[in-house]
Design a protein around this motif. Structure first.
Motif, short mmCIF file in Angstrom:
data_model
loop_
_atom_site.label_atom_id
_atom_site.label_comp_id
_atom_site.label_asym_id
_atom_site.label_seq_id
_atom_site.Cartn_x
_atom_site.Cartn_y
_atom_site.Cartn_z
N GLU A 179 -11.16 -9.15 7.20
CA GLU A 179 -11.06 -10.27 7.98
C GLU A 179 -11.56 -11.45 7.35
OE1 GLU A 179 -13.47 -11.90 12.06
OE2 GLU A 179 -13.60 -9.92 11.68
N TRP A 180 -12.50 -11.37 6.53
CA TRP A 180 -12.94 -12.80 5.56
C TRP A 180 -11.64 -13.15 4.80
CZ3 TRP A 180 -14.47 -12.02 -0.06
CH2 TRP A 180 -14.98 -13.44 -0.57
N ILE A 181 -10.88 -11.99 4.17
CA ILE A 181 -9.95 -12.38 3.28
C ILE A 181 -8.69 -12.95 4.13
CG2 ILE A 181 -7.87 -11.25 1.96
CD1 ILE A 181 -10.53 -11.33 0.47
N GLU A 182 -8.58 -12.64 5.45
CA GLU A 182 -7.22 -13.03 6.13
C GLU A 182 -7.67 -14.30 6.50
OE1 GLU A 182 -7.20 -10.29 9.28
OE2 GLU A 182 -5.94 -8.75 8.31
N GLY A 183 -8.74 -14.95 6.52
CA GLY A 183 -8.92 -16.52 6.83
C GLY A 183 -8.91 -17.22 5.50
N LEU A 184 -8.47 -16.78 4.57
CA LEU A 184 -8.46 -17.70 3.04
C LEU A 184 -7.19 -17.57 2.91
CD1 LEU A 184 -11.46 -15.94 1.34
CD2 LEU A 184 -11.50 -17.86 2.58
N VAL A 185 -6.79 -18.50 1.67
CA VAL A 185 -5.34 -18.61 1.09
C VAL A 185 -5.56 -17.63 -0.38
CG1 VAL A 185 -3.86 -20.08 -0.27
CG2 VAL A 185 -4.82 -20.96 1.77
N THR A 186 -4.81 -16.59 -0.19
CA THR A 186 -5.10 -15.63 -1.29
C THR A 186 -3.87 -15.41 -2.01
OG1 THR A 186 -4.75 -13.92 0.44
CG2 THR A 186 -6.82 -14.56 0.27
N ARG A 187 -4.02 -14.48 -2.93
CA ARG A 187 -2.86 -14.17 -3.68
C ARG A 187 -3.43 -12.56 -4.42
NH1 ARG A 187 -0.22 -16.41 -9.40
NH2 ARG A 187 1.29 -14.49 -9.87
N ARG A 188 -2.13 -11.78 -4.33
CA ARG A 188 -2.53 -10.47 -4.91
C ARG A 188 -1.89 -10.04 -6.23
NH1 ARG A 188 0.39 -5.76 -4.43
NH2 ARG A 188 -0.78 -3.71 -3.68
N ILE A 189 -2.61 -9.79 -7.07
CA ILE A 189 -2.03 -9.47 -8.45
C ILE A 189 -2.30 -7.91 -8.75
CG2 ILE A 189 -2.83 -9.66 -10.97
CD1 ILE A 189 -1.83 -12.19 -9.60
N GLU A 190 -1.27 -7.44 -8.94
CA GLU A 190 -0.87 -5.91 -9.42
C GLU A 190 -1.36 -5.82 -10.86
OE1 GLU A 190 -0.62 -1.88 -8.81
OE2 GLU A 190 -0.11 -3.35 -7.01
N LEU A 191 -2.36 -5.15 -11.18
CA LEU A 191 -2.78 -5.15 -12.51
C LEU A 191 -1.93 -4.00 -13.19
CD1 LEU A 191 -6.49 -4.80 -12.17
CD2 LEU A 191 -5.24 -6.82 -12.82
N SER A 192 -1.73 -4.17 -14.36
CA SER A 192 -1.01 -3.22 -15.40
C SER A 192 -1.50 -1.72 -15.36
CB SER A 192 -0.99 -3.66 -16.81
OG SER A 192 -0.50 -2.84 -17.66
N ALA A 193 -0.73 -0.85 -15.37
CA ALA A 193 -1.23 0.61 -15.34
C ALA A 193 -1.95 0.81 -16.56
CB ALA A 193 0.13 1.46 -15.69
N HIS A 194 -2.07 -0.04 -17.68
CA HIS A 194 -2.96 0.00 -18.88
C HIS A 194 -4.30 -0.32 -18.42
CE1 HIS A 194 0.71 1.00 -21.40
NE2 HIS A 194 1.23 -0.05 -21.06
#
Length: 205
Positions: A179-194
């Motif tokens: 719920e906290w995250i949903e109230g923010l301007v966010t970006r998701r970063i998919e980390l490398s498998a390494h």
């Protein structure tokens, strides 16, 4: 060792979250469990270093100050080389947002790195990636990691302003990180498998 991040390190502070009740590991203090130790207490194959201490080490090259949120075993946490250990102001084990609330007034920097003691990258590299993404856009409040198809909201780079709402979320009764995250301007970063994130709750063998 020179910090890999090229900007002024005084502009970044780190937070290690280690204040949970440890319900998924039999009530044990997860931050003090050794890396590679199973939830049942059986030894693993990794060096016997507490998870929270390793989290401090990962943040230190990128941050001028590193703090620990912890609600028990204060003396042991104080020996881990952080710049301060803080307990929740709320009733014990009110969740990670309570830990952030307790630390908020002690923070001096506008940019923060957040790392739960039980979800650690193998190197500081992924944390640097999150911080760089935050710096790319001034409107972003928080950049969080995803690893192996799972979102890890609390492995994040964020601006201090993102913490202004945590008290309200707790007061409303949920204390929900989502719920906290949903109230923010966010970006998701998919980390490398390494650079997989190793979740302490899954180290059960």
């Amino acid at each position: 060792m020179a910090a890999p991040y090229s900007a002024d390190r005084k502009a970044v502070e780190g937070i290690v979250l280690a204040g949970g009740a440890g319900r998924r590991v039999g009530g044990r203090d997860k931050g003090l469990l050794a890396l590679g130790e199973s939830s049942s207490g059986a030894p693993g194959t990794c060096a016997p270093q507490p998870c929270a201490e390793r989290a401090v080490e990962l943040l230190r090259p990128l941050c001028s100050r590193v703090y620990i949120s912890a609600n028990r075993n204060r003396e042991r946490y104080e020996a881990m080389g952080s710049d301060g250990v803080f307990a929740d102001r709320r009733p014990a084990y009110s969740g990670p947002l309570a830990g952030l609330e307790a630390l908020r007034d002690h923070l001096r920097s506008e940019r923060l790195l957040l790392l739960p003691c039980d979800t650690l990258p193998p190197t500081p590299g992924p944390l640097l990636q999150l911080l760089d993404a935050l710096d790319d856009r001034e409107d972003l409040d928080l950049v969080y990691a995803a690893s192996q198809g799972r979102d890890q909201y609390l492995v994040a780079a964020l601006r201090k302003r993102a913490l202004l709402s945590v008290g309200r979320i707790i007061d409303e009764g949920s204390g929900s990180v989502r719920e906290w995250i949903e109230g923010l301007v966010t970006r998701r970063i998919e980390l490398s498998a390494h650079y997989p994130l190793h979740n302490r709750n899954e180290m059960t063998q």
